[in-house]
Scaffold this motif. Structure first.
Motif, PDB file in Angstrom:
ATOM      1  N   GLY A 330       0.910  -1.417  -0.414  1.00  0.00           N
ATOM      2  CA  GLY A 330       0.245  -0.405  -0.221  1.00  0.00           C
ATOM      3  C   GLY A 330       0.943   1.277   0.126  1.00  0.00           C
ATOM      4  N   VAL A 331       2.389   1.181   1.145  1.00  0.00           N
ATOM      5  CA  VAL A 331       2.872   2.379   1.261  1.00  0.00           C
ATOM      6  C   VAL A 331       3.294   2.837  -0.416  1.00  0.00           C
ATOM      7  CG1 VAL A 331       5.096   3.192   1.472  1.00  0.00           C
ATOM      8  CG2 VAL A 331       3.256   1.763   2.939  1.00  0.00           C
ATOM      9  N   VAL A 332       3.744   1.688  -1.339  1.00  0.00           N
ATOM     10  CA  VAL A 332       4.268   1.473  -2.725  1.00  0.00           C
ATOM     11  C   VAL A 332       3.174   2.203  -3.843  1.00  0.00           C
ATOM     12  CG1 VAL A 332       5.182   0.515  -4.475  1.00  0.00           C
ATOM     13  CG2 VAL A 332       5.720  -0.422  -2.267  1.00  0.00           C
ATOM     14  N   LEU A 333       2.362   2.000  -2.731  1.00  0.00           N
ATOM     15  CA  LEU A 333       1.081   2.306  -4.495  1.00  0.00           C
ATOM     16  C   LEU A 333       0.235   4.128  -3.869  1.00  0.00           C
ATOM     17  CD1 LEU A 333      -1.332  -0.674  -4.806  1.00  0.00           C
ATOM     18  CD2 LEU A 333       0.441   0.339  -6.642  1.00  0.00           C
ATOM     19  N   LEU A 334       0.508   4.455  -2.762  1.00  0.00           N
ATOM     20  CA  LEU A 334       0.700   5.802  -2.556  1.00  0.00           C
ATOM     21  C   LEU A 334       1.554   6.602  -2.067  1.00  0.00           C
ATOM     22  CD1 LEU A 334      -1.706   4.776   0.432  1.00  0.00           C
ATOM     23  CD2 LEU A 334      -2.749   6.160  -2.165  1.00  0.00           C
ATOM     24  N   SER A 335       2.428   5.986  -2.541  1.00  0.00           N
ATOM     25  CA  SER A 335       3.587   6.354  -2.045  1.00  0.00           C
ATOM     26  C   SER A 335       3.540   8.402  -2.809  1.00  0.00           C
ATOM     27  CB  SER A 335       4.854   6.593  -2.132  1.00  0.00           C
ATOM     28  OG  SER A 335       5.769   5.301  -1.408  1.00  0.00           O
ATOM     29  N   ILE A 336       3.640   8.282  -3.960  1.00  0.00           N
ATOM     30  CA  ILE A 336       3.718   9.335  -5.279  1.00  0.00           C
ATOM     31  C   ILE A 336       2.739  10.113  -5.452  1.00  0.00           C
ATOM     32  CG2 ILE A 336       3.613  10.666  -7.644  1.00  0.00           C
ATOM     33  CD1 ILE A 336       5.252   8.212  -8.224  1.00  0.00           C
ATOM     34  N   PRO A 337       0.629   9.486  -5.059  1.00  0.00           N
ATOM     35  CA  PRO A 337      -0.335   9.907  -4.951  1.00  0.00           C
ATOM     36  C   PRO A 337      -0.316  11.136  -3.594  1.00  0.00           C
ATOM     37  CG  PRO A 337      -0.360   7.778  -5.635  1.00  0.00           C
ATOM     38  CD  PRO A 337       0.469   7.815  -5.322  1.00  0.00           C
ATOM     39  N   GLN A 338      -0.012  10.546  -2.720  1.00  0.00           N
ATOM     40  CA  GLN A 338       0.450  11.640  -1.128  1.00  0.00           C
ATOM     41  C   GLN A 338       1.073  13.019  -1.341  1.00  0.00           C
ATOM     42  OE1 GLN A 338       1.912  10.260   2.217  1.00  0.00           O
ATOM     43  NE2 GLN A 338       4.619   9.656   0.392  1.00  0.00           N
ATOM     44  N   PHE A 339       2.172  13.082  -2.652  1.00  0.00           N
ATOM     45  CA  PHE A 339       2.247  14.424  -2.943  1.00  0.00           C
ATOM     46  C   PHE A 339       1.451  15.348  -3.717  1.00  0.00           C
ATOM     47  CE2 PHE A 339       6.322  12.622  -0.838  1.00  0.00           C
ATOM     48  CZ  PHE A 339       6.557  13.040  -0.054  1.00  0.00           C
ATOM     49  N   MET A 340       0.779  14.523  -5.187  1.00  0.00           N
ATOM     50  CA  MET A 340       0.380  14.863  -6.609  1.00  0.00           C
ATOM     51  C   MET A 340      -0.633  15.789  -5.621  1.00  0.00           C
ATOM     52  SD  MET A 340       0.615  12.251  -9.211  1.00  0.00           S
ATOM     53  CE  MET A 340      -0.918  12.519 -10.088  1.00  0.00           C
ATOM     54  N   VAL A 341      -1.361  15.276  -4.646  1.00  0.00           N
ATOM     55  CA  VAL A 341      -2.371  16.072  -4.294  1.00  0.00           C
ATOM     56  C   VAL A 341      -2.105  17.154  -3.468  1.00  0.00           C
ATOM     57  CG1 VAL A 341      -3.875  13.598  -3.807  1.00  0.00           C
ATOM     58  CG2 VAL A 341      -2.919  14.678  -1.492  1.00  0.00           C
ATOM     59  N   MET A 342      -1.098  17.794  -3.620  1.00  0.00           N
ATOM     60  CA  MET A 342      -1.017  19.038  -2.319  1.00  0.00           C
ATOM     61  C   MET A 342      -1.246  19.689  -3.263  1.00  0.00           C
ATOM     62  SD  MET A 342      -0.114  19.143   0.995  1.00  0.00           S
ATOM     63  CE  MET A 342       0.636  17.187   2.021  1.00  0.00           C
ATOM     64  N   ASP A 343      -0.273  19.688  -5.237  1.00  0.00           N
ATOM     65  CA  ASP A 343      -0.868  20.601  -5.885  1.00  0.00           C
ATOM     66  C   ASP A 343      -2.134  20.886  -6.446  1.00  0.00           C
ATOM     67  OD1 ASP A 343       1.978  20.496  -6.296  1.00  0.00           O
ATOM     68  OD2 ASP A 343       1.834  19.093  -7.646  1.00  0.00           O
ATOM     69  N   GLY A 412      15.557  20.543  -8.114  1.00  0.00           N
ATOM     70  CA  GLY A 412      14.261  21.426  -8.545  1.00  0.00           C
ATOM     71  C   GLY A 412      13.462  21.538  -7.926  1.00  0.00           C
ATOM     72  N   GLY A 413      12.770  20.791  -5.936  1.00  0.00           N
ATOM     73  CA  GLY A 413      12.265  21.052  -5.660  1.00  0.00           C
ATOM     74  C   GLY A 413      10.864  20.139  -5.870  1.00  0.00           C
ATOM     75  N   ALA A 414      10.990  19.415  -6.833  1.00  0.00           N
ATOM     76  CA  ALA A 414      10.209  18.296  -6.822  1.00  0.00           C
ATOM     77  C   ALA A 414       9.693  17.096  -5.799  1.00  0.00           C
ATOM     78  CB  ALA A 414      10.264  17.112  -8.357  1.00  0.00           C
ATOM     79  N   TYR A 415       8.691  16.593  -5.910  1.00  0.00           N
ATOM     80  CA  TYR A 415       8.374  15.756  -5.419  1.00  0.00           C
ATOM     81  C   TYR A 415       9.017  14.164  -4.857  1.00  0.00           C
ATOM     82  CZ  TYR A 415       4.472  14.697  -7.783  1.00  0.00           C
ATOM     83  OH  TYR A 415       3.507  14.276  -8.305  1.00  0.00           O
ATOM     84  N   TRP A 416       8.729  13.936  -6.365  1.00  0.00           N
ATOM     85  CA  TRP A 416       8.964  12.721  -6.782  1.00  0.00           C
ATOM     86  C   TRP A 416      10.260  11.403  -6.374  1.00  0.00           C
ATOM     87  CZ3 TRP A 416      13.061  11.301  -9.537  1.00  0.00           C
ATOM     88  CH2 TRP A 416      14.406  12.172 -10.280  1.00  0.00           C
ATOM     89  N   PRO A 417      11.601  12.307  -6.307  1.00  0.00           N
ATOM     90  CA  PRO A 417      12.371  11.883  -5.508  1.00  0.00           C
ATOM     91  C   PRO A 417      12.513  11.203  -4.409  1.00  0.00           C
ATOM     92  CG  PRO A 417      13.443  13.929  -7.003  1.00  0.00           C
ATOM     93  CD  PRO A 417      11.750  13.833  -6.253  1.00  0.00           C
ATOM     94  N   PRO A 418      12.046  12.129  -3.203  1.00  0.00           N
ATOM     95  CA  PRO A 418      11.872  11.179  -1.481  1.00  0.00           C
ATOM     96  C   PRO A 418      10.421  10.263  -2.329  1.00  0.00           C
ATOM     97  CG  PRO A 418      11.917  13.803  -1.749  1.00  0.00           C
ATOM     98  CD  PRO A 418      11.434  13.295  -3.245  1.00  0.00           C
ATOM     99  N   ALA A 419       9.666  10.356  -3.074  1.00  0.00           N
ATOM    100  CA  ALA A 419       8.517   9.409  -3.024  1.00  0.00           C
ATOM    101  C   ALA A 419       9.405   7.827  -4.138  1.00  0.00           C
ATOM    102  CB  ALA A 419       7.544   9.339  -3.995  1.00  0.00           C
ATOM    103  N   ALA A 420       9.755   8.520  -4.739  1.00  0.00           N
ATOM    104  CA  ALA A 420      10.572   6.716  -5.363  1.00  0.00           C
ATOM    105  C   ALA A 420      11.360   6.380  -3.751  1.00  0.00           C
ATOM    106  CB  ALA A 420      11.465   7.586  -6.210  1.00  0.00           C
ATOM    107  N   ALA A 421      12.169   7.025  -3.603  1.00  0.00           N
ATOM    108  CA  ALA A 421      13.332   6.658  -2.094  1.00  0.00           C
ATOM    109  C   ALA A 421      12.314   5.570  -1.837  1.00  0.00           C
ATOM    110  CB  ALA A 421      13.896   8.042  -1.727  1.00  0.00           C
ATOM    111  N   LEU A 422      10.771   6.085  -1.330  1.00  0.00           N
ATOM    112  CA  LEU A 422      10.240   5.714  -0.157  1.00  0.00           C
ATOM    113  C   LEU A 422       9.581   4.395  -0.789  1.00  0.00           C
ATOM    114  CD1 LEU A 422       8.855   5.682   2.552  1.00  0.00           C
ATOM    115  CD2 LEU A 422       6.311   7.174   1.016  1.00  0.00           C
ATOM    116  N   MET A 423       9.015   4.340  -1.654  1.00  0.00           N
ATOM    117  CA  MET A 423       9.146   3.066  -2.805  1.00  0.00           C
ATOM    118  C   MET A 423      10.091   2.012  -2.825  1.00  0.00           C
ATOM    119  SD  MET A 423       7.212   5.699  -5.548  1.00  0.00           S
ATOM    120  CE  MET A 423       6.836   3.629  -6.382  1.00  0.00           C
TER     121      MET A 423
END
Length: 460
Positions: A330-343, A412-423
């Protein structure tokens, strides 16, 4: 001596579980209060105003991280005491240490008042917190697990784990309350109140723990030790008190410690990514309301409090390792969406994603206590689980917010590197969780081959 099942204690397992919960709740309240303050106020209070904003944020998170440096030391020291003397004594000492340090943080002068001395004092108190929490977790888990009825270790072990969500709920709730007084009041004195209030909680915790009896496992180990000494069999026999638990664990169970570290990585390091770093990302990068995000984290902590016991019960029914593996997926699936919704800025979407992520995280943390405890022999169990948990916190949790900020800055402030590390760490955690179960089965076969067919691990 049995590996998992122990003689039933005359004290109620519910009373023991609640005593473990009360203490860990206070310890984690203090710990999360620091994490929350580091995310939203310490950069302004304890560091110079002319420092670049990103550097102040990293410096504030660094003070949070240093507390993890001494957590393994706390695990070793209090693990030694807990394995040789008893679980209860360590729980009283660690609670006092944590409470005194937290209360003192609430009295610290600001950078404007005393300059560089201010962050230095903050770091010293944070190190004391680290030692205390390093010794607390193992004792609280074992006092609950080792008093549990047969087949219920995952459920009762989750009570000690619930201290994390209770502490987070109290901490974020207190900070949300202080935010109601406005930014100026919060920055000047409001942030201090949660730390000062910990003194009241510590008194309550001490009263509860003073009435607690020690684990029946310790009575059995000490009885075995006395028997061995009378027979001149000495320290080497199974069940006897270990002269140096940490040496025995590193010699015989180093693989279990290593695998345990990575199995816990998402439950510890990942937790701070979805709380502290997410809070900083939402306020600093997306300019969202602090109060809105704090309220979301409070709701998420409340959900964790509600669902963790049920997920632990599910672990007792179908296997704790299956619940943990499902949570990691579940964490793998939600890692990116949790940051996407902030936008989107949508409060509803943000809250729903926070709740979903905390639900799957609850599946990791609650059952893991019983899984990890199964990996070590009872007479070195406190030291073994403390090493795994605290080394994991040192490597993954302590620097998780700082690493997340750094990874994001590289992109450059993107959220995907922390999300990828979590995955990635979640995927590794799946394999390691299954290996922990295998190691337990192998140890049972090696120690009691004749009765191996009758032995069933907690995670089965």
């Amino acid at each position: 001596m049995s590996d998992r099942t122990t003689p039933r204690s005359p004290q109620s397992p519910y009373r023991t579980a609640l005593a473990a919960l009360s203490g860990t709740s206070i310890e984690w309240y203090d710990f999360y209060a620091f994490a929350t303050a580091a995310a939203i106020v310490f950069d302004d209070v304890f560091f110079p105003a002319d420092m670049p904003a990103s550097l102040r944020t990293i410096s504030a998170f660094a003070t949070f991280a240093v507390g993890f440096l001494l957590r393994p030391l706390g695990g070793i020291v209090f693990g030694h005491i807990g394995d040789r003397v008893g679980r209860k004594k360590t729980l009283v000492i660690t609670l006092l240490m944590m409470g005194v340090a937290s209360f003192a943080i609430g009295l610290l002068p600001t950078y404007e008042q005393v300059g560089v001395l201010s962050p230095i004092l903050l770091i010293v108190l944070r190190l004391i917190q680290g030692i205390a929490i390093g010794g607390e977790w193992g004792g609280a888990v074992l006092i609950a697990v080792e008093n549990a009825p047969k087949g219920k270790a995952t459920f009762f072990g989750s009570f000690a784990q619930l201290g994390s969500s209770v502490g987070a709920l109290l901490s974020t709730g207190m900070f949300s309350l202080m935010n109601l007084f406005g930014d100026e009041a919060f920055d000047s004195w409001g942030w201090r109140v949660p730390f000062l209030a910990s003194a009241v909680l510590v008194v309550i915790g001490l009263v509860v723990r003073a009435k607690l009896e020690d684990s029946p496992v310790m009575a059995e180990i000490h009885a075995e030790q006395m028997k061995n000494e009378q027979q001149k069999g000495g320290q080497g026999k199974k069940g006897a008190v270990s002269k140096l638990p940490v040496a025995e664990v590193l010699r015989k169970d180093w693989k279990t410690v290593l695998v345990g570290v990575f199995a816990l990585a998402t439950a510890t390091g990942g937790y701070y990514v979805v709380t502290s770093y997410l809070l900083a990302y939402g306020t600093d990068d997306q300019h969202l309301s602090e109060s809105m995000l704090l309220n979301g984290l409070t709701l998420a902590a409340f959900l964790e409090l509600l669902v963790t016991p049920f997920l632990a019960l599910l672990g007792d029914r179908i296997g704790a390792h299956k619940v943990v593996v499902g949570g990691l997926m579940g964490v793998v699936l939600l890692s990116i969406p949790q940051f996407m919704v902030m936008d989107t800025g949508s409060v509803v979407l943000i809250y729903l994603t926070m709740l979903a992520m905390r639900f799957v995280m609850s599946a990791l943390y609650g059952p893991m206590a019983a899984i990890l405890a199964d990996g070590f022999a009872p007479h070195v169990r406190y030291t073994g689980i403390s090493l795994s948990y605290q080394v994991c916190n040192l490597v993954f949790a302590g620097f998780a917010p700082v690493t997340a900020v750094w990874l994001s800055s590289l992109a450059g402030g993107a959220y995907w590197p922390p999300a990828a590390a979590l995955m990635v760490i979640s995927a590794v955690g799946i394999w390691c969780t299954l290996r922990l179960r295998t190691y337990h089965q192998q140890r049972v076969l090696a120690e009691q081959p004749a009765a191996a067919s009758e032995r069933v691990p907690v995670g089965a």
